[in-house]
Design a protein around this motif. Structure first.
Motif, PDB file in Angstrom:
ATOM      1  N   ALA A  99      24.347  19.534 -30.653  1.00 33.65           N
ATOM      2  CA  ALA A  99      23.781  18.632 -29.691  1.00 33.65           C
ATOM      3  C   ALA A  99      22.391  18.121 -29.842  1.00 33.65           C
ATOM      4  CB  ALA A  99      23.760  19.097 -27.981  1.00 33.65           C
ATOM      5  N   GLY A 100      21.740  19.114 -30.058  1.00 31.14           N
ATOM      6  CA  GLY A 100      20.004  18.803 -30.695  1.00 31.14           C
ATOM      7  C   GLY A 100      20.139  17.979 -31.734  1.00 31.14           C
ATOM      8  N   GLY A 102      20.921  21.678 -15.807  1.00 34.43           N
ATOM      9  CA  GLY A 102      20.309  22.013 -17.261  1.00 34.43           C
ATOM     10  C   GLY A 102      20.148  20.268 -17.496  1.00 34.43           C
ATOM     11  N   ASN A 103      21.230  19.482 -17.376  1.00 31.33           N
ATOM     12  CA  ASN A 103      20.981  18.152 -17.942  1.00 31.33           C
ATOM     13  C   ASN A 103      19.945  17.587 -17.014  1.00 31.33           C
ATOM     14  OD1 ASN A 103      23.001  18.348 -19.863  1.00 31.33           O
ATOM     15  ND2 ASN A 103      24.771  17.490 -18.347  1.00 31.33           N
ATOM     16  N   SER A 104      19.983  17.438 -15.851  1.00 30.16           N
ATOM     17  CA  SER A 104      18.810  16.876 -14.850  1.00 30.16           C
ATOM     18  C   SER A 104      17.535  17.118 -15.450  1.00 30.16           C
ATOM     19  CB  SER A 104      19.508  16.845 -13.450  1.00 30.16           C
ATOM     20  OG  SER A 104      19.234  18.080 -12.884  1.00 30.16           O
ATOM     21  N   ILE A 105      17.448  18.820 -15.303  1.00 33.52           N
ATOM     22  CA  ILE A 105      16.152  19.263 -15.918  1.00 33.52           C
ATOM     23  C   ILE A 105      15.868  18.606 -16.960  1.00 33.52           C
ATOM     24  CG2 ILE A 105      14.867  21.382 -16.288  1.00 33.52           C
ATOM     25  CD1 ILE A 105      16.876  22.826 -14.529  1.00 33.52           C
ATOM     26  N   ALA A 106      16.728  18.634 -18.235  1.00 38.99           N
ATOM     27  CA  ALA A 106      16.147  18.117 -19.250  1.00 38.99           C
ATOM     28  C   ALA A 106      15.792  16.566 -19.155  1.00 38.99           C
ATOM     29  CB  ALA A 106      17.097  18.224 -20.406  1.00 38.99           C
ATOM     30  N   THR A 107      16.591  15.995 -18.403  1.00 39.13           N
ATOM     31  CA  THR A 107      16.285  14.459 -18.209  1.00 39.13           C
ATOM     32  C   THR A 107      14.929  14.268 -17.595  1.00 39.13           C
ATOM     33  OG1 THR A 107      18.504  14.024 -17.806  1.00 39.13           O
ATOM     34  CG2 THR A 107      17.070  12.160 -17.141  1.00 39.13           C
ATOM     35  N   PHE A 108      14.526  15.116 -16.643  1.00 34.97           N
ATOM     36  CA  PHE A 108      13.155  14.770 -16.016  1.00 34.97           C
ATOM     37  C   PHE A 108      12.120  15.400 -16.790  1.00 34.97           C
ATOM     38  CE2 PHE A 108      15.773  14.856 -11.887  1.00 34.97           C
ATOM     39  CZ  PHE A 108      15.548  13.485 -11.596  1.00 34.97           C
ATOM     40  N   PHE A 109      12.290  16.308 -17.600  1.00 34.56           N
ATOM     41  CA  PHE A 109      11.215  17.164 -18.260  1.00 34.56           C
ATOM     42  C   PHE A 109      10.952  16.212 -19.614  1.00 34.56           C
ATOM     43  CE2 PHE A 109      10.012  20.147 -21.792  1.00 34.56           C
ATOM     44  CZ  PHE A 109       8.858  20.340 -21.383  1.00 34.56           C
ATOM     45  N   THR A 110      12.036  15.464 -20.349  1.00 37.90           N
ATOM     46  CA  THR A 110      11.733  14.966 -21.468  1.00 37.90           C
ATOM     47  C   THR A 110      10.938  13.427 -20.787  1.00 37.90           C
ATOM     48  OG1 THR A 110      13.996  13.871 -21.322  1.00 37.90           O
ATOM     49  CG2 THR A 110      13.623  15.593 -23.022  1.00 37.90           C
ATOM     50  N   GLY A 115      16.685  17.643 -28.135  1.00 35.54           N
ATOM     51  CA  GLY A 115      16.843  17.812 -29.682  1.00 35.54           C
ATOM     52  C   GLY A 115      16.044  16.581 -29.817  1.00 35.54           C
ATOM     53  N   ALA A 116      16.209  15.321 -29.182  1.00 35.75           N
ATOM     54  CA  ALA A 116      15.465  14.125 -29.661  1.00 35.75           C
ATOM     55  C   ALA A 116      14.094  14.085 -29.454  1.00 35.75           C
ATOM     56  CB  ALA A 116      16.211  13.000 -28.636  1.00 35.75           C
ATOM     57  N   VAL A 117      13.764  14.729 -28.264  1.00 32.49           N
ATOM     58  CA  VAL A 117      12.160  14.624 -28.100  1.00 32.49           C
ATOM     59  C   VAL A 117      11.567  15.593 -29.152  1.00 32.49           C
ATOM     60  CG1 VAL A 117      11.738  16.456 -26.430  1.00 32.49           C
ATOM     61  CG2 VAL A 117      10.705  14.450 -26.165  1.00 32.49           C
ATOM     62  N   ALA A 118      12.301  16.798 -29.436  1.00 32.64           N
ATOM     63  CA  ALA A 118      11.548  17.708 -30.564  1.00 32.64           C
ATOM     64  C   ALA A 118      11.696  17.015 -31.765  1.00 32.64           C
ATOM     65  CB  ALA A 118      12.466  19.035 -30.462  1.00 32.64           C
ATOM     66  N   ALA A 119      12.564  16.201 -32.191  1.00 32.22           N
ATOM     67  CA  ALA A 119      12.592  15.629 -33.706  1.00 32.22           C
ATOM     68  C   ALA A 119      11.407  14.612 -33.625  1.00 32.22           C
ATOM     69  CB  ALA A 119      13.734  14.901 -33.870  1.00 32.22           C
ATOM     70  N   ALA A 120      11.252  13.934 -32.379  1.00 33.60           N
ATOM     71  CA  ALA A 120      10.005  12.751 -32.417  1.00 33.60           C
ATOM     72  C   ALA A 120       8.821  13.779 -32.870  1.00 33.60           C
ATOM     73  CB  ALA A 120      10.233  12.114 -31.288  1.00 33.60           C
ATOM     74  N   TRP A 121       8.724  14.651 -32.013  1.00 33.18           N
ATOM     75  CA  TRP A 121       7.319  15.365 -31.884  1.00 33.18           C
ATOM     76  C   TRP A 121       7.145  15.959 -33.422  1.00 33.18           C
ATOM     77  CZ3 TRP A 121       6.763  20.556 -33.053  1.00 33.18           C
ATOM     78  CH2 TRP A 121       5.301  21.103 -32.890  1.00 33.18           C
ATOM     79  N   ALA A 122       8.228  16.633 -33.959  1.00 33.90           N
ATOM     80  CA  ALA A 122       8.033  17.089 -35.229  1.00 33.90           C
ATOM     81  C   ALA A 122       8.038  16.043 -36.187  1.00 33.90           C
ATOM     82  CB  ALA A 122       9.361  17.810 -35.907  1.00 33.90           C
ATOM     83  N   GLY A 138      21.735  17.081 -21.828  1.00 31.52           N
ATOM     84  CA  GLY A 138      20.436  17.577 -21.721  1.00 31.52           C
ATOM     85  C   GLY A 138      20.158  18.197 -23.248  1.00 31.52           C
ATOM     86  N   GLN A 139      20.871  18.951 -23.803  1.00 33.72           N
ATOM     87  CA  GLN A 139      20.465  19.549 -25.303  1.00 33.72           C
ATOM     88  C   GLN A 139      20.203  18.508 -26.298  1.00 33.72           C
ATOM     89  OE1 GLN A 139      24.010  21.524 -25.472  1.00 33.72           O
ATOM     90  NE2 GLN A 139      23.521  22.867 -23.534  1.00 33.72           N
ATOM     91  N   LEU A 140      20.871  17.382 -26.011  1.00 31.70           N
ATOM     92  CA  LEU A 140      20.538  16.046 -27.124  1.00 31.70           C
ATOM     93  C   LEU A 140      19.225  15.585 -26.773  1.00 31.70           C
ATOM     94  CD1 LEU A 140      23.036  13.330 -27.665  1.00 31.70           C
ATOM     95  CD2 LEU A 140      20.897  12.638 -26.972  1.00 31.70           C
ATOM     96  N   LEU A 141      18.920  15.536 -25.590  1.00 30.02           N
ATOM     97  CA  LEU A 141      17.490  14.957 -24.932  1.00 30.02           C
ATOM     98  C   LEU A 141      16.447  15.765 -25.536  1.00 30.02           C
ATOM     99  CD1 LEU A 141      18.139  13.806 -21.275  1.00 30.02           C
ATOM    100  CD2 LEU A 141      17.795  12.437 -23.412  1.00 30.02           C
TER     101      LEU A 141
END
Lengths: 314, 361
Positions: free
Chosen positions: B251-252, B149-157, B93-100, B88-91
């Motif tokens: 992980a991020g 947290g993983n499943s929350i991150a999956t759905f949130f991203t 991090g991935a979305v944040a990097a894309a956004w930035a 989840g932390q990786l996801l």
């Protein structure tokens, strides 16, 4: 709004969604009572769900599906038990390995055995028939709530009573709890700790595999990748919320089942993006764990305070 | 120090090799069952992972995120927490990097790229902060919370990729990150990129930290014996808390490098399993960052080999994940080898006593 949500079909789907969580919670309960953290429920459930479909597909019989599904789960539990108890394997890591194996292996088999990816359904897979309880099924409101589920649903809820009696009224249950409370003391009383622990692991394997069989042959008759969808972990949470008691675990499972049912219902309405709705059950799980922890901390503090008061008054 | 270096501990390596052989045999049985020749498949897998420049480069690319995630897990292990939330932390991090990467315009690369990477690390750490606070302030077990947290991150991203950050109506993808935020590729024929060097640098850095600094020593002590650590004046909660955040940041970073170096955007569903495999590989490293690095490099090869097998035969690519899980299963059973040793010793003594009996009789 709320009235729309609390109709009979909502109650039915709550019971359906709660059943695998309840079975997982019973599995979590019986192992945690013996002082074992059993993370492998999730993977056991998934493997059983898959092999139940395999059995049902090749033998065109739901009972063969049940047999093979449960057999798989028991085998996994046996490995988990023997490795962690006899070979001193790291119990959490063992659980992680089983879960990872279950996830990879079921996808591998799905593709190599049935040549499909994602999901497998086939008319040859026989699912459970619904149980229609005579007389009760004709009572309005109560009938549709109580009657008309797969047999495993009834087994699961009866199990709550059975486990209650087992834990508090039978020697084996007392031994189990004794080990969980103080292993050395239990051993010095002549209880065969390893054997009782193995029994607990096998029982939890049985329950988790029933949950898995229910997932793939109970309501829907199909297997999908990662079908268990963290229900094993929700079962662990339900057991914590239920304070390690069968009845508490059952009530907690109902709450989680309701959350799942609610998410499923809201997902279809289209008002809120489905991804946000699907987050809700996991958020609730964390929220409930937090609540339990705060309550526990408060209880501990209260006992401490009471002890101090007692000491002062003496 | 010197004497310790001389007595190299071969046991973990031996048990790893034995477990690998067992796992390959079990994998072979699965393949036989589905009518494939396991030897043929394993040769293909080895070639696909470790033979030829493009295969090797692709293997290195697959290993890159696994190095980060296995280090992330390892730091958790070292400080006595199970960070199962790497996925989840990786996801995040991935979305944040894309956004930035697509939001900040007009920055020079030497600012934009580090900024995007730091954003990814911050997002991962922030997501690890939740289970960390729950564990260390409220005593909620981290295993269930990180899994949830993983499943929350999956759905949130997935939500972010489908709604607010979506670029076009046809697919759930964010816009591509600007060229100033991209990690340069190493070769033209593979997606392997500078992220690999960052990953190797991280592994070496943590090796150094654990070996040579008080910071690493503190972490190790807390993981080995929290009570003793407290006794000598270390605050174990603070160290473990920091470890969890560091783990989340790594992980991020894994997610960030995956976006900035490989895909250049976030999409739904994103790459699955990097975090979970990191947990297994982190364990194979037996607590050593160098061990984790080597395990990740090896597994990157296995994974790429498995993919090549999938492309040329109909053996699914999940073969490598299955084998990895079995390896860890047998590796974890530390008593297994002792057990067999004891068994052999017992049968030996039985034989000798029997022999004595017969000769005396």
């Amino acid at each position: 709004m709320l009235r729309d949500l609390l109709d009979i079909s909502m109650i039915q789907s709550t019971i359906r969604m709660a059943t695998p969580v309840l079975l997982a919670a019973m599995g979590a309960m019986v192992t945690s009572a013996a002082g074992i953290i059993n993370i492998s429920l999730e993977g056991t459930m998934l493997l059983s769900a898959f092999f139940a479909v395999v059995g049902s597909y090749f033998f065109s019989s739901v009972w063969m599906g049940l047999l093979i599904g449960v057999g798989t789960g028991m085998l996994v539990a046996l490995l988990f038990g023997v490795f962690s108890l006899r070979f001193r394997a790291h119990i959490i890591l063992m659980g992680i390995a089983i879960n990872a194996f279950a996830n990879a292996f079921t996808i591998y088999m799905l593709r190599s055995m049935f040549k499909v990816a994602g999901a497998f359904s086939d008319p040859r897979i026989v699912g459970f028939d619904q149980v229609h309880i005579p007389i009760i099924k004709d009572i309005p409101v109560l009938g549709p709530i109580v009657s008309g589920y797969a047999p495993i649903v009834y087994v699961a809820w009866l199990l709550v009573i059975v486990m209650h009696i087992f834990l508090y009224r039978t020697p084996a249950g007392v031994h189990l709890r004794a080990i969980g409370e103080n292993e050395e003391a239990a051993e010095s009383l002549g209880i065969n700790v390893e054997r009782v622990k193995l029994l607990a692991v096998l029982l939890s394997g049985l329950f988790a595999s029933l949950a898995g069989v229910y997932l793939s042959l109970g309501h829907l008759t199909m297997f999908t990748e990662n079908m268990s969808a963290n229900r094993g972990f929700v079962g662990l949470a339900a057991n914590i919320f239920g304070r390690g008691t069968p009845i508490g675990g059952a009530l907690a499972s109902l709450i989680f089942g309701f959350a799942d049912a609610l998410a499923m219902r809201l997902q279809g309405t289209g008002g809120i993006p489905s991804q946000l709705v699907l987050m809700f059950p996991s958020v609730l799980t964390i929220g409930i764990l937090l609540m339990v922890a705060i309550k526990l901390a408060r209880d501990v503090q209260r006992t401490k305070l009471r002890n101090v008061e007692k000491a002062l008054s003496e | 120090m010197k004497s310790r270096r001389k007595e190299f501990n071969w046991r973990p390596l031996l048990s790893l090799l034995a477990s690998l052989v067992i796992a390959l045999v079990i994998g072979g049985i699965f393949m036989l069952a589905s009518g494939h020749n396991p030897l043929h498949v394993y040769v293909l897998m080895f070639k696909g992972g470790f033979v030829g420049a493009s295969n090797i480069m692709n293997s290195l690319q697959r290993a890159t995120p696994l190095i980060f995630t296995s280090l992330a897990v390892l730091i958790g292990f070292r400080t006595g927490t199970f960070n199962m939330g790497v996925e989840g932390q990786l996801l995040l991090g991935a979305v944040a990097a894309a956004w930035a990467g697509f939001t900040f315009k007009g920055l020079p690369a030497w600012i934009h790229l580090p900024l995007s990477i730091l954003t990814a690390m911050a997002a991962g750490a922030l997501w690890a902060l939740v289970p960390a606070v729950l564990k260390f302030k409220c005593r909620v077990n981290e295993i269930i919370t990180t899994i949830m947290g993983n499943s929350i991150a999956t759905f949130f991203t997935a939500y972010l990729a489908n709604y607010p950050l979506r670029e076009n109506p046809m697919a759930a993808k964010t816009p591509r990150v600007l060229t100033t935020a991209r990690l340069p590729r190493l070769v033209t024929y593979s997606q392997v990129n500078w992220g690999l060097f960052i990953a190797v640098f991280c592994a070496l850095l943590f090796w150094y930290l654990f070996r040579r600094t008080t910071f690493g020593y503190r972490m190790r002590m807390v993981g080995d014996n929290a009570l003793f650590a407290e006794y000598v004046g270390i605050n174990p909660t603070r160290v473990a808390f920091g470890g969890m955040l560091l783990s989340g940041a790594l992980a991020g970073l894994a997610g960030g490098v995956e976006v900035l170096g490989v895909h250049y955007r976030f999409f739904d569903p994103f790459v699955v399993g990097l975090g979970f495999n990191g947990i297994l590989i982190g364990w194979l490293g037996k607590g050593s960052p160098i061990g984790a690095l080597l395990a990740a490099l090896f597994y990157g090869g296995m994974q790429n080999g498995s993919l090549m097998v999938d492309m040329t035969t109909d053996v699914p690519r999940q073969l490598s994940d299955t084998v990895l899980a079995i390896v860890v299963f047998f590796m974890a059973a530390e008593g297994l080898f002792d057990f067999f040793k004891a068994l052999r010793r017992r049968s030996k003594t039985l034989k000798t006593t029997k022999g004595e009996v017969t000769t005396s009789a």
